[in-house]
Design a protein around this motif. Structure first.
Motif, PDB file in Angstrom:
ATOM      1  N   ARG A 104       0.839  -1.208   0.000  1.00 14.29           N
ATOM      2  CA  ARG A 104       0.000   0.000   0.000  1.00 14.29           C
ATOM      3  C   ARG A 104       0.868   1.250   0.000  1.00 14.29           C
ATOM      4  O   ARG A 104       0.557   2.232  -0.678  1.00 14.29           O
ATOM      5  N   LEU A 128     -10.118   3.479  -4.538  1.00 15.18           N
ATOM      6  CA  LEU A 128     -10.570   2.706  -3.392  1.00 15.18           C
ATOM      7  C   LEU A 128     -10.424   1.214  -3.649  1.00 15.18           C
ATOM      8  O   LEU A 128      -9.980   0.451  -2.777  1.00 15.18           O
ATOM      9  N   THR A 132      -8.018  -1.519  -1.560  1.00 13.21           N
ATOM     10  CA  THR A 132      -8.716  -2.477  -0.706  1.00 13.21           C
ATOM     11  C   THR A 132      -8.794  -3.848  -1.382  1.00 13.21           C
ATOM     12  O   THR A 132      -8.032  -4.751  -1.054  1.00 13.21           O
ATOM     13  N   HIS A 133      -9.707  -3.985  -2.327  1.00 16.49           N
ATOM     14  CA  HIS A 133     -10.007  -5.299  -2.875  1.00 16.49           C
ATOM     15  C   HIS A 133      -8.829  -5.909  -3.630  1.00 16.49           C
ATOM     16  O   HIS A 133      -8.531  -7.094  -3.481  1.00 16.49           O
ATOM     17  N   ASP A 136      -6.052  -6.783  -1.086  1.00 20.59           N
ATOM     18  CA  ASP A 136      -6.489  -7.898  -0.248  1.00 20.59           C
ATOM     19  C   ASP A 136      -6.486  -9.212  -1.020  1.00 20.59           C
ATOM     20  O   ASP A 136      -6.273 -10.279  -0.437  1.00 20.59           O
ATOM     21  N   ARG A 208     -19.619  -1.207  -6.582  1.00 22.36           N
ATOM     22  CA  ARG A 208     -19.125  -0.295  -5.549  1.00 22.36           C
ATOM     23  C   ARG A 208     -19.124   1.143  -6.069  1.00 22.36           C
ATOM     24  O   ARG A 208     -19.463   2.077  -5.338  1.00 22.36           O
TER      25      ARG A 208
END
Length: 560
Positions: A104, A128, A132-133, A136, A208
């Protein structure tokens, strides 16, 4: 030539190895130890029960049978499996989370390069999703692909060696079947799930984005009568996602069935060979039981590869998306310091414009004395903001030489986060004391907030006025304590009274600083002692405050 999957995943693997090599090895060994302990526990338990049952057929055998060593070994294996499973979870997850945190940080540095942040901010949902996704998803590469594969391979080899002691061909056959099934079934599952997995990932991202638009743009949606249509689009996307999830569940169930069939085939084959060996007198009943249960247990670790195989297409897509930003980004070289008494000096500076023939800045020659207040004026597109970006070192000149003292930049758009005033101010000075923060807020005219530093501010400045938001930006600049302040239309969109108050604060705070203001508003340029006029990316005139041309140029600006 590298396989596409290897090419996509190599940068992520390299990052894991560079930062957490030791932890990765430890995690793999602990996972293998857990799987081996579980397999040995089942095999030894079967052998012990069978041997104990056979020993019970005669008194002499009972007296000679050693109960304590096998039972102690079983307890030891049970404890070892529990301890190694706990250790494996701690080590592997800690290593993965550390690497993802580092990733990150790398992405933030990559997006801070000239132009990258500007392109990305046009699609905030994508930003975003990447943070995040996508990041991850990369944890599955180590946790659900590499670790299970290592553990399953270790179990297959050890089981083959143990069975090979009983019969060489039996050991070789079991290893061959396990390895072949362990490669073929996950590969087939990954290939079958690839299209649906990628479609699902893209649909989640799109949904999203729709949800963010629904929340942030609800006023515009209501005004245009599109609120229900937006909600219906989200519900329809959810329904499509449910259908895709069902297809993925069917693929996973098929892979589970395939591993179940392999386990049944291995069990049946070992049972037949073991029975033949017992009948031939080569081994006893207890070793035969050990062989059957050992082979049966050796299939179980391969089942863990099923989930990793299903996620592998998504992992590849995330790695491919993030790969351009995985490399460390070299920081922009710092400008040299200007001569004494000078705040900034530009010589023949040009800034090319991507995809256009005309440069954004063309042969800029500019010298700003220390302590001077300069207003840069000109029509929209003249190059005012580009010149501020050069001075702030947000972009690098295409050609020419720039020597600039440290700067602090204040734009029309201030990033204010949903947090207290204290934490919003600490973005400029993370180690500042409450006293320093209070002094900066007071100096910027922000002391009237009822909660002081504990005042909670909503996202984007919700709960405070536009003028208070500009004063917050001023307080941040005070905390930065840079010798040059760069202001890009600091009072734009403020009412006349608030704007004049902000200008008054600026005049009071900038007595001992160099100030450069890009503006087309008269009130902002009025307190400058020098006007620089720009047109078409060039400086076409420069007027000192004492000259008649200064007043004439000022009169042409937009009135307050």
């Amino acid at each position: 030539m590298k396989h596409p999957a290897i090419r996509d995943l190599t940068p992520v693997l390299r990052l894991f190895i560079q930062q957490q090599r030791k932890a990765m090895i430890q995690g793999g060994l602990l996972a293998a130890a857990t799987a081996l302990a579980g397999t040995a526990l089942l095999g030894l338990s079967g052998w012990f029960l069978t041997a104990a049952a056979i020993a019970g057929l005669s008194v002499a055998a009972i007296a000679a049978f050693d109960v304590f060593m096998p039972s102690a070994s079983i307890r030891l294996l049970a404890l070892a499996r529990t301890a190694s499973r706990y250790g494996e979870r701690v080590v592997t997850h800690d290593a993965t989370l550390r690497v993802l945190a580092s990733l990150r940080a790398r992405l933030f540095r990559g997006w801070a390069t000239p132009g990258a942040a500007g392109r990305l901010i046009l699609r905030p949902a994508r930003l975003l999703f990447r943070l995040t996704h996508d990041i991850d998803a990369l944890d599955g590469l180590y946790l659900r692909v590499l670790v299970p594969a290592f553990a399953a391979g270790a179990v297959a080899l050890v089981a083959g060696v143990v069975l090979g002691v009983l019969n060489v061909w039996l050991g070789l056959g079991v290893v061959a079947v396990l390895i072949a099934a362990g490669i073929a079934i996950p590969a087939a599952a990954a290939r079958s799930a690839a299209a649906n997995t990628l479609y699902r990932a893209r649909m989640v991202e799109a949904n999203r984005a729709r949800t963010i638009d629904l929340v942030q743009g609800q006023t515009a949606l209501i005004m245009t009568g599109r609120m229900q249509a937006q909600a219906d689009a989200i519900l329809q996307a959810d329904a499509r996602l449910a259908r895709v999830d069902q297809k993925l569940n069917n693929t996973e169930a098929t892979a589970t069935l395939a591993f179940g069939l392999v386990a049944a085939a291995v069990l049946a084959g070992v049972l037949l060979v073991a029975g033949h060996l017992v009948q031939a007198g080569n081994i006893g009943a207890a070793p035969a039981t050990l062989a059957v249960l050992l082979a049966f247990a050796a299939v179980e670790p391969f089942g863990a590869l099923r989930r990793g195989a299903m996620e592998l297409p998504r992992i590849r897509m995330a790695a491919r998306r993030l790969r351009p930003r995985l490399q460390d980004t070299a920081p922009l070289p710092e400008y040299p310091r200007p001569p004494a008494g000078t705040a900034a000096e530009l010589a023949a500076v040009t800034l090319a414009q991507s995809g256009a023939g005309q440069p954004r800045l063309d042969t800029i020659n500019l010298s700003i004395a220390a302590g001077q207040t300069v207003a840069i004026i000109g029509p929209s597109g003249a190059g005012k903001s580009s010149l501020l970006a050069i001075l702030a070192q947000e972009v690098t000149p295409t050609s020419g030489v720039a020597a600039v003292a440290p700067t602090a930049l204040m734009t029309q758009r201030n990033q204010i986060f949903a947090d207290t005033l204290r934490e919003n101010l600490r973005l400029a000075a993370p180690t500042a004391s409450d006293e320093a923060l209070t002094d900066a807020a007071a100096a910027a005219g922000l002391s009237q907030l009822p909660g002081g530093l504990d005042t909670v501010i909503g996202e984007g400045g919700l709960g405070i006025s536009g003028g208070q938001a500009r004063r917050l930006a001023l307080a941040r600049m005070i905390l930065r304590d840079a010798p040059i302040w760069l202001l890009d239309e600091p009072t734009e969109a403020l009412d006349s009274g608030t704007a004049r108050d902000v200008i008054t604060q600026l005049q009071r705070l900038t007595d001992d600083r160099t100030v450069v203001i890009a503006t087309h508003i008269r009130r902002e340029a009025a307190f400058a002692n020098r006007l620089i006029v720009m047109e078409g990316g060039r400086i076409v005139a420069s007027y000192e405050k004492a000259s008649p041309a200064f007043s004439s140029a000022l009169a042409l600006l937009r009135p307050d």
